[in-house]
Scaffold this active site. Sequence first.
Site, PDB file in Angstrom:
ATOM      1  CG  ASP A  77     -45.653   4.543 -26.886  1.00 22.35           C
ATOM      2  OD1 ASP A  77     -45.886   3.865 -25.870  1.00 22.35           O
ATOM      3  OD2 ASP A  77     -46.541   5.216 -27.467  1.00 22.35           O
ATOM      4  CD  GLU A  94     -44.230  -7.400 -15.265  1.00 18.30           C
ATOM      5  OE1 GLU A  94     -43.378  -7.792 -16.064  1.00 18.30           O
ATOM      6  OE2 GLU A  94     -44.071  -7.442 -14.030  1.00 18.30           O
ATOM      7  CB  CYS A 139     -54.739  -4.541 -13.469  1.00 18.73           C
ATOM      8  SG  CYS A 139     -53.292  -4.056 -14.424  1.00 18.73           S
TER       9      CYS A 139
END
Length: 426
Positions: free
Chosen positions: A31, A148, A257
């Site tokens: 990251d 996912e 989401c």
Amino acid sequence: MKRIGVIGLGYVGLTTSVGLAQLGHKVIGYDLDASKVESLLAAKPTIHEEGLENALSKLLESHDLRFTNHIEELQSFEPEFVFICVGTPQDASGAADLTIINSAAQEVALILPAGAIMIVKSTVPVGTCQKITKSFNRSDIFVASNPEFLREGTAIKDFMEPDRIVVGSNSSEVSKKVMSLYDSIDSPKLETNLESAELIKYAANAYLAMRLSFTNDIANLAEATKANVDQVLLGMGLDKRIGNSFLKPGPGWGGSCFPKDTSALVSMAKGYDSALPLVESAISSNEAAFKRSVDVIESLAEGQLMNKTIAIWGVAFKANTDDTRDSPALRIIDLLLKRGAKIRAFDPIARVPEAAGLSMASSAIEATKGADVLAILTEWPEFSMVSPEQVVAGMKNSVVYDARRILPESWRPHFSVFKALGEASK
Ligand code: NAD
């Protein structure tokens, strides 16, 4: 055992890193955020997920999992697979903003060994994997899609025991290699082309969002007609074609989401001259749901919110997570503040910065001190364990609005007004 790199250590990347290492692979998570990497190397989870801290400690100790913010470390690891798990937020037009994923893919493509497979786990519009493939000049690395489906709050469990695993690629050899990473997971496994895998993720999220909006609209109608919303939804859900999951009414859907993915799907469809009126309706129904809760709270505050103190229980977008991205609670708090209310909020885990008119309390009871109305906006189970006597004793008016329908019936007699979403005020 394969050598796997994971790019981006947010909700999905961290869960993927831990999950793949638990499946027996050697994993390195990368990251850009040095403080996130530092915290993870010290086995301190950067998200709130059941079982994560324990799993992290064990995997770091066994050296099956490590983290870095140096791309050279990922390079010298020579990963056979890399999972791209960076964010794909919404841009100003409502479409998915692919700036972050494009630059992450470019950066990683430069350091991958020949034969490596780049697996896009981020949620991306149809055609993105093809564009990524063409964007780097390497015919010796391959791109696959592996969307996912984890739910925050049960992320690790969902990764290890998924309802299905979808792998999209335009080469069956690549698909098989990617699917083999999950050999020890017993679940339906679906191999598709790239475009189908990309669309499956959006279609699934949009369907779930529509189902919630429909449920909320029916709860609203149940309230108007004095039908019992629980009985109506139970009666619907017993139909095997419908089923009873995701039939729980609430103050609107949110999270990291559904809002951005429904918006991106509508925008994507427009680009193909295709219409998705049901998804568009779900989005506007959801906006109406937030406003409906604010109107209810205003009516419970004797018809005006100016200078009224509203206690809010829950700021996370749902229980068992500390994620407040696009949280319905925050949308409602924002609308309440705009109407002049003062907010005292409490959440067992999630935190939001204090602002003019908004303060965070250190306990559920403290939030209710002097409040005109208590509104429950996140379904944390511990809220129903608080003593109603203690709540009422500190409030200015004993008025409660349960927008998540979690309070037990035993609370009802303690309040002068007890209103649950979907039922008329008593
Ligand atoms: P996030 O924003 O929490 O995490 C993204 C991480 O990527 C951050 O830590 C960021 O520092 C890092 N990053 C950004 N650019 C980078 C780069 N060039 N190199 C390395 N790291 C970089 O995102 P998230 O919630 O984990 O979601 C990731 C993707 O997965 C999104 O497309 C999302 O739609 C999808 N998704 C999310 C969930 C969920 O519940 N959060 C579930 C399913 C799918």
